[in-house]
Design a protein around this motif. Structure first.
Motif, PDB file in Angstrom:
ATOM      1  N   TYR A 205       0.841  -1.207   0.000  1.00  0.00           N
ATOM      2  CA  TYR A 205       0.000   0.000   0.000  1.00  0.00           C
ATOM      3  C   TYR A 205       0.873   1.253   0.000  1.00  0.00           C
ATOM      4  CZ  TYR A 205      -3.785   3.111   1.644  1.00  0.00           C
ATOM      5  OH  TYR A 205      -4.718   4.127   1.784  1.00  0.00           O
TER       6      TYR A 205
ATOM      7  N   ASN B 291      -8.852   6.002  -1.614  1.00  0.00           N
ATOM      8  CA  ASN B 291      -9.160   5.483  -0.288  1.00  0.00           C
ATOM      9  C   ASN B 291      -8.609   6.409   0.794  1.00  0.00           C
ATOM     10  OD1 ASN B 291      -9.827   3.170   1.609  1.00  0.00           O
ATOM     11  ND2 ASN B 291      -7.621   3.349   1.945  1.00  0.00           N
ATOM     12  N   ARG B 292      -7.359   6.824   0.617  1.00  0.00           N
ATOM     13  CA  ARG B 292      -6.710   7.704   1.603  1.00  0.00           C
ATOM     14  C   ARG B 292      -7.438   9.055   1.667  1.00  0.00           C
ATOM     15  NH1 ARG B 292      -3.258   6.481   5.814  1.00  0.00           N
ATOM     16  NH2 ARG B 292      -2.377   8.452   6.446  1.00  0.00           N
TER      17      ARG B 292
ATOM     18  N   GLY C  89      -5.545  -1.063  11.602  1.00  0.00           N
ATOM     19  CA  GLY C  89      -5.044  -1.242  10.239  1.00  0.00           C
ATOM     20  C   GLY C  89      -4.551   0.103   9.716  1.00  0.00           C
TER      21      GLY C  89
ATOM     22  N   ASP D 248      -1.961  -1.739  14.416  1.00  0.00           N
ATOM     23  CA  ASP D 248      -1.648  -2.464  13.174  1.00  0.00           C
ATOM     24  C   ASP D 248      -0.852  -3.696  13.595  1.00  0.00           C
ATOM     25  OD1 ASP D 248      -1.542  -1.333   9.954  1.00  0.00           O
ATOM     26  OD2 ASP D 248      -0.352  -3.122  10.441  1.00  0.00           O
TER      27      ASP D 248
HETATM   28  C1  LIG Z   1      -4.253  -1.157   2.743  1.00  0.00           C
HETATM   29  S1  LIG Z   1      -3.490  -0.727   4.257  1.00  0.00           S
HETATM   30  C2  LIG Z   1      -4.557   0.591   4.794  1.00  0.00           C
HETATM   31  C3  LIG Z   1      -3.866   1.652   5.635  1.00  0.00           C
HETATM   32  C4  LIG Z   1      -4.758   2.802   6.125  1.00  0.00           C
HETATM   33  N1  LIG Z   1      -5.854   2.296   6.941  1.00  0.00           N
HETATM   34  C5  LIG Z   1      -5.331   3.582   4.973  1.00  0.00           C
HETATM   35  O1  LIG Z   1      -6.430   3.197   4.525  1.00  0.00           O
HETATM   36  O2  LIG Z   1      -4.730   4.519   4.480  1.00  0.00           O
HETATM   37  C6  LIG Z   1      -4.024  -2.084   5.306  1.00  0.00           C
HETATM   38  C7  LIG Z   1      -3.369  -2.109   6.664  1.00  0.00           C
HETATM   39  O3  LIG Z   1      -4.004  -3.120   7.455  1.00  0.00           O
HETATM   40  C8  LIG Z   1      -3.010  -3.815   8.174  1.00  0.00           C
HETATM   41  N2  LIG Z   1      -3.509  -5.157   8.504  1.00  0.00           N
HETATM   42  C9  LIG Z   1      -3.719  -6.199   7.654  1.00  0.00           C
HETATM   43  N3  LIG Z   1      -4.166  -7.268   8.334  1.00  0.00           N
HETATM   44  C10 LIG Z   1      -4.254  -6.879   9.640  1.00  0.00           C
HETATM   45  C11 LIG Z   1      -4.657  -7.535  10.828  1.00  0.00           C
HETATM   46  N4  LIG Z   1      -5.060  -8.811  10.804  1.00  0.00           N
HETATM   47  N5  LIG Z   1      -4.629  -6.846  11.990  1.00  0.00           N
HETATM   48  C12 LIG Z   1      -4.211  -5.549  12.017  1.00  0.00           C
HETATM   49  N6  LIG Z   1      -3.816  -4.878  10.921  1.00  0.00           N
HETATM   50  C13 LIG Z   1      -3.830  -5.526   9.754  1.00  0.00           C
HETATM   51  C14 LIG Z   1      -1.804  -3.841   7.271  1.00  0.00           C
HETATM   52  O4  LIG Z   1      -0.605  -4.067   7.976  1.00  0.00           O
HETATM   53  C15 LIG Z   1      -1.878  -2.466   6.627  1.00  0.00           C
HETATM   54  O5  LIG Z   1      -1.150  -1.528   7.381  1.00  0.00           O
END
Ligand SMILES: C[S@@+](CC[C@H](N)C(=O)[O-])C[C@H]1O[C@@H](n2cnc3c(N)ncnc32)[C@H](O)[C@@H]1O
Length: 262
Positions: free
Chosen positions: A22, A53-54, A76, A102
């Motif tokens: 990402y 999304n951001r 996340g 996260d």
């Molecule tokens: C696509 S990024 C989105 C980042 C931010 N929320 C945004 O939308 O700008 C997804 C994030 O979810 C985290 N993630 C994925 N699976 C997860 C889990 N099981 N528990 C916690 N975080 C998780 C990833 O490490 C990543 O940082």
């Protein structure tokens, strides 16, 4: 052997990680060749999706702060990318408190950037997995008052959690800890808007060892069961606007909504 000196989080650069792919899609520098290899293979619309999304996150967080919501639990979080959620909400309400979580050690490595709060407010970071919602809430209670409204943000997170891992049950459990007047903010990649593009993305992430669970509109709507959707309801990220002019239509394969907990 134990030591009193905290060890830096161990980063596995042998396989791709969602936070780093990402970051690559957003044009960041905190990623490795394995992550770039996945990003390079994705259709170009994936970069647009990350940006859209951001941008939604920024609009939705500002909207909630404007409604007076001054507590946020963001699970996340991703690798810090300015402006981060606390910067957006503290511009409106400097005293806002934000707890980030996260499960990726690289986010922990960069967490200092999330901890630079406005002195009137507070931020905290927990390394935790959304599949352990009770643990996250237990930690978050040290900073947030769950007897008052909290905005729970799950932005581009739940499509990493499969039905077997009980994605809907996890969200229900988290929402169940929130006081009336709290909000759920959620975005989620769609399987049914641009199915061919979605299948390409799923296939390329799978090659990098990352399993995705993109969902239909009805499946995403179930995350909001029993909640009051804020207008314009469950739409795509670019179609959700709190104020300002109605956006031009864009190719956009990510569902987004903000809902109030009654
Ligand atoms: C696509 S990024 C989105 C980042 C931010 N929320 C945004 O939308 O700008 C997804 C994030 O979810 C985290 N993630 C994925 N699976 C997860 C889990 N099981 N528990 C916690 N975080 C998780 C990833 O490490 C990543 O940082």
């Amino acid at each position: 052997m134990t030591t009193d000196t905290p060890q830096p989080p161990r980063i596995d650069t042998s396989k791709a990680h969602p936070a780093r792919v990402y970051d690559w899609l957003l044009g960041g520098k905190d990623n490795y060749p394995v992550d770039e290899a996945v990003g390079e293979m994705l259709p170009p619309q994936a970069r647009d999706g990350a940006r859209q999304n951001r941008a939604f996150m920024h609009r939705a967080a500002a909207y909630l702060a404007e409604q007076g919501i001054d507590q946020f639990l963001d699970i996340g979080t991703g690798i810090p990318t300015e402006p981060n959620l606390h910067q957006v909400v503290q511009r409106v309400l400097p005293s806002a408190k934000v707890v980030y979580a996260d499960n990726d050690p690289i986010v922990l490595r960069h967490a200092e950037a999330l901890l630079v709060s406005d002195p009137a407010g507070a931020t905290d970071y927990i390394q935790a997995d959304v599949r352990t919602p009770d643990e996250i809430v237990r930690h978050a209670r040290h900073v947030l008052d769950f007897d008052r409204p909290v905005a729970l943000s799950l932005i581009a997170l739940m499509h990493f959690i499969t039905d077997e891992q009980d994605a809907h049950g996890i969200v229900r459990r988290l929402v169940g800890t929130l006081a009336p007047g709290s909000h759920l903010v959620l975005t989620h990649a769609a399987i049914d808007l641009y199915p061919e593009l979605a299948e390409q993305v799923i296939t390329q992430y799978a090659k990098g060892g990352i399993r995705l669970a993109f969902r239909t509109r009805a499946e995403v709507a179930r995350f909001f069961d029993g909640l009051e959707l804020v207008p314009p309801g469950l739409v795509t990220t670019t179609q959700w606007y709190a104020s300002g002019p109605v956006p031009e239509p864009e190719v956009d394969g990510i569902y987004a909504a903000v809902a109030r907990i009654p």
